[in-house]
Structures are given as structure tokens and as C-alpha cells.
Design a protein around this motif. Structure first.
Motif, short mmCIF file in Angstrom:
data_model
loop_
_atom_site.label_atom_id
_atom_site.label_comp_id
_atom_site.label_asym_id
_atom_site.label_seq_id
_atom_site.Cartn_x
_atom_site.Cartn_y
_atom_site.Cartn_z
N GLU A 156 0.83 -1.29 0.24
CA GLU A 156 -0.08 -0.06 0.00
C GLU A 156 0.86 1.07 0.10
N HIS A 157 0.32 2.38 -0.56
CA HIS A 157 0.90 3.57 -0.58
C HIS A 157 2.52 3.67 -0.99
N PHE A 158 2.63 2.71 -2.43
CA PHE A 158 3.89 2.52 -2.80
C PHE A 158 4.29 3.58 -3.86
N ILE A 159 3.39 4.15 -4.24
CA ILE A 159 3.68 5.46 -5.44
C ILE A 159 2.70 6.47 -5.04
N THR A 160 3.31 7.59 -4.76
CA THR A 160 2.79 8.91 -4.35
C THR A 160 1.61 9.18 -5.65
N GLU A 161 0.56 10.09 -5.11
CA GLU A 161 -0.22 10.77 -6.34
C GLU A 161 0.66 11.68 -7.31
N ASP A 162 1.56 12.15 -6.68
CA ASP A 162 2.36 13.22 -7.56
C ASP A 162 3.20 12.00 -8.63
N GLN A 163 3.80 10.99 -8.12
CA GLN A 163 4.52 10.34 -8.80
C GLN A 163 3.69 9.45 -9.97
N GLN A 164 2.53 9.20 -9.37
CA GLN A 164 1.45 8.86 -10.27
C GLN A 164 1.15 9.70 -11.61
N LYS A 165 1.07 10.90 -11.16
CA LYS A 165 0.73 11.73 -12.30
C LYS A 165 1.88 11.92 -13.03
N GLY A 166 3.14 11.91 -12.45
CA GLY A 166 4.47 11.95 -13.47
C GLY A 166 4.75 10.90 -14.20
N LEU A 167 4.24 9.83 -14.04
CA LEU A 167 4.27 8.54 -14.65
C LEU A 167 3.28 8.71 -15.91
N GLN A 168 2.11 9.32 -15.74
CA GLN A 168 1.12 9.18 -16.76
C GLN A 168 1.50 10.36 -17.70
N VAL A 169 2.00 11.58 -17.06
CA VAL A 169 2.33 12.65 -18.27
C VAL A 169 3.55 12.06 -19.14
N ARG A 170 4.45 11.26 -18.50
CA ARG A 170 5.59 10.79 -19.30
C ARG A 170 5.13 9.71 -20.06
N TRP A 171 4.16 8.87 -20.02
CA TRP A 171 3.56 7.73 -20.92
C TRP A 171 2.81 8.44 -21.93
N ASP A 172 2.06 9.52 -21.66
CA ASP A 172 1.23 10.34 -22.66
C ASP A 172 2.37 10.92 -23.71
N ARG A 173 3.24 11.33 -22.93
CA ARG A 173 4.20 12.19 -24.08
C ARG A 173 5.07 11.19 -24.85
N LEU A 174 5.18 9.78 -24.31
CA LEU A 174 5.77 8.65 -25.20
C LEU A 174 4.96 8.28 -26.19
N ALA A 175 3.59 8.32 -25.85
CA ALA A 175 2.58 7.83 -26.85
C ALA A 175 2.53 8.86 -27.79
N ALA A 176 2.54 10.04 -27.66
CA ALA A 176 2.54 11.24 -28.66
C ALA A 176 3.69 11.17 -29.53
N SER A 177 4.71 10.57 -29.19
CA SER A 177 5.96 10.58 -29.89
C SER A 177 5.92 9.47 -31.15
N ASN A 178 5.00 8.68 -31.08
CA ASN A 178 4.67 7.61 -31.98
C ASN A 178 5.78 6.52 -32.21
N ALA A 179 6.08 6.15 -30.96
CA ALA A 179 7.17 5.06 -30.70
C ALA A 179 6.56 3.69 -31.31
N LYS A 180 7.34 3.10 -31.85
CA LYS A 180 6.92 1.98 -32.63
C LYS A 180 6.96 0.41 -31.74
N HIS A 181 5.75 -0.28 -31.80
CA HIS A 181 6.06 -1.58 -31.38
C HIS A 181 6.94 -2.31 -32.11
N LEU A 182 7.88 -3.09 -31.78
CA LEU A 182 8.84 -3.60 -32.63
C LEU A 182 9.05 -5.27 -32.22
N LEU A 183 8.31 -5.73 -31.48
CA LEU A 183 8.54 -7.11 -31.01
C LEU A 183 8.14 -8.23 -32.47
#
Length: 334
Positions: A110-137
Motif C-alpha cells: 500500500e502507498h507505494f507510489i505517491t499521487e504526484d508520482q502517479q501523475k508523473g508516470l502518466q504525463v511521461r507515458w502520454d508524452r511517449l505515446a505522442a512521440s509515435n514510438a513503434k512496437h517492434l517485437l
């Protein structure tokens, strides 16, 4: 000389579980629950998939035939939504548990990731998605879900030496910048906490994984120097990220049975519980929580996400990287 499963000897068992007693003292259990700790004791070790050949269809057949009464989310017992959860193994017959398995089958924190850290993760994921990174497997894994995951970091899947994944390297400059930003954030805020979990709850496995980490540093030192975000410090080497979840029951074949995969999610959603047909349970993994699971041992899937958006992160180490690095988490009996 014999082999031991780390800290499951009689002396350490008495020390670590003295608060429960052999008969699970109801008063002590009630007191622990009030403190936010829930202990779920299983009846036998789930060894169904330890020796079978790698085949998703076989896993689904076994679950359907042997665990038909607990193969759907609505059939599973829901464990507590809040608090720490532990599924210990010390009460099982020693001969029934493989030597290198850590002391717990599943843990949730429980309480492993703070609310600010959750927001930070989501912002960076959205930024990555917007970069059009490719699935290459090369092989898309439709045995798990209809959506693909990115795999960032280092692994040794199907190889003889560790390497940086293609999805980490073979991207546009914009995508690589976004990937490094996400990985550095995880390295800074999440990786140290996962390392602490290993040290506190699976110290024998922690010692073994550090040996693997030393080998990876020797092999990939120059790449780690040029992209320091790739070096997580040892507790895991690869991060899989995807939207929603893996709705088809499966085994994580590339994982090692002796190591935990750490799963957490960010967003605002309902549903998505971690389902384990072999144990007849489902475990909520809500924002801020993380679940550590032996994903090579337990067949598992995610319950449907009924509303909202859920971004799932899985931090893991593949078996080849671990074992080739001297990852044999057993000790000699004194």
C-alpha cells in the motif's frame, strides 16, 4: 551438503511468523488486519506450470479443465481492497516447494507510489505515446490481450548475452527522448522501493540478482554510460507498459520462477483486478499500490476494466539474464 530455500528454515520461520502461531491465533490475526496486514494462506503449492512446455493454449486448457470453478473473475474470492497482503509459503510441506522459490508467492503493498508520482508516470507515458514510438517485437502476443505492450530496458530473451531491447533503441530521436524520460523517472522513484522489497522480503534472491546486475554492467557498460536511464540498479531490468491489461489467462514464460514481477498501474479506473485461478482469488491493484507476483509460477489475467483509463507497468527480469548471471538463490545448510 544440502540446499535450502533461503529463509524458510525452522528457526527463521519461527522468528518471522511467531506473531501468528501454528494455529493462526484469531486475536493476533485480528490485530494484524487492523494494522492493515492481511495474510492469505494457500493449501498447496501451485506447481501446475513449472515443468510444461511453453504453450499458451496448454495453460488455458489446464485452467479450463482443472480450475473451471475459478476461471472467471466473478468466481474468484476478492481479497481486501486496502492494506498489505502476503501469501506466505512457510506453512507448506518443505518438499512441495521448489528450492529457489522466495518466501512469499504474492505480496501487495500500500502507498507505494505517491499521487504526484502517479501523475508523473502518466504525463511521461502520454508524452511517449505522442512521440509515435513503434512496437517492434517480432511476435505479437495475442495469447494475453488484444493490445500490445512496449518492452523497455535490458533483457536476454532467446540470447546468450544481455542486450537493450529493440523497442528501447530502434526509435526516432523524439521517441528515445520520451523513453529515457519515463525510464529515468521509474529509476528515480520506483526502482529503489522495489529494491527495498527484495532486501526485506526475499534477501537470498536479492543477493542473486545483484550478481546478475554486475554481469550486465560489464556487458553493457558503455550503453549504460550513454543512457544511464537504462540501469535500474538491479531489482529489475525490463519494463513492460501498456494500456488496459492482459485479459487472457497466461504464464509469463520469460520470467524466472525465483523472481517477482512487480505490477502497478496509474490512471482512474474501475475493475482490472489481478486474477489467479489456481488460488481462487483476485487481488485489487488500485492507484498507489504495487503487487509482487511469481508470474512464471502462477497463471494469471486481469479482470475487465469496466470504466476509466488504466496504464499498467510491469517490472521484471527474464530468466536467461538472471541465470546466466549466476542467479541461483539457494544457500548451503549450516
Amino acid at each position: 551438503m544440502g540446499r535450502s530455500r533461503g529463509s524458510r528454515g525452522a528457526e527463521s520461520r519461527a522468528k518471522r511468523f511467531k506473531r501468528w502461531g501454528d494455529k493462526m491465533d484469531p486475536k493476533k490475526v485480528e490485530a494484524a488486519i487492523k494494522k492493515g496486514l492481511y495474510i492469505h494462506k494457500i493449501k498447496e503449492f501451485p506447481s501446475d506450470f513449472l515443468s510444461i512446455k511453453r504453450c499458451g493454449e496448454t495453460v488455458r486448457k489446464i485452467v479450463k479443465n482443472k480450475y473451471h470453478a475459478t476461471s472467471k473473475p466473478e468466481q474468484l474470492e476478492m481479497l481486501p481492497v486496502n492494506g498489505k497482503i502476503l501469501l506466505p509459503l512457510d506453512h507448506l510441506p518443505p518438499a512441495s516447494v521448489p528450492n529457489d522459490i522466495p518466501p512469499y508467492l504474492i505480496m501487495r503493498f500500500e502507498h507505494f507510489i505517491t499521487e504526484d508520482q502517479q501523475k508523473g508516470l502518466q504525463v511521461r507515458w502520454d508524452r511517449l505515446a505522442a512521440s509515435n514510438a513503434k512496437h517492434l517485437l517480432k511476435k505479437k502476443d495475442k495469447n494475453r490481450s488484444s493490445t500490445d505492450a512496449f518492452h523497455f530496458g535490458t533483457w536476454e530473451v532467446t540470447g546468450a548475452v544481455p542486450r537493450v531491447t529493440r523497442e528501447t533503441e530502434a526509435q526516432s530521436r523524439e521517441a528515445i527522448t520520451a523513453i529515457d524520460d519515463l525510464l529515468l523517472y521509474i529509476k528515480t522513484y520506483i526502482s529503489p522501493k522495489i529494491a527495498t522489497v527484495f532486501k526485506d522480503h526475499a534477501p537470498i534472491q536479492w543477493e542473486a540478482i545483484l550478481r546478475a546486475h554486475a554481469r550486465v554492467q560489464e556487458e553493457l557498460g558503455s550503453k549504460y554510460q550513454s543512457r544511464p536511464s537504462l540501469d535500474m540498479g538491479g531489482p529489475f531490468f525490463t519494463i513492460a507498459v501498456k494500456e488496459s491489461g492482459s485479459g487472457v489467462v497466461h504464464i509469463d514464460w520469460n520470467d524466472d520462477k525465483a523472481l517477482y514481477a512487480f505490477v502497478f498501474a496509474v490512471g482512474d479506473w474501475e475493475g482490472g483486478e489481478f486474477c489467479v485461478p489456481q488460488l481462487g482469488i483476485k487481488i485489487p491493484v488500485r492507484p498507489g499500490q504495487v503487487i509482487a507476483v511469481l508470474a512464471r509460477v502462477l497463471a494469471h489475467f486481469s479482470a475487465p476494466v469496466t470504466t476509466g483509463r488504466r496504464i499498467v507497468f510491469t517490472c521484471f527480469t527474464d530468466s536467461l539474464l538472471f541465470r546466466h548471471g549466476g542467479g541461483s538463490p539457494v544457500i548451503i545448510l549450516g
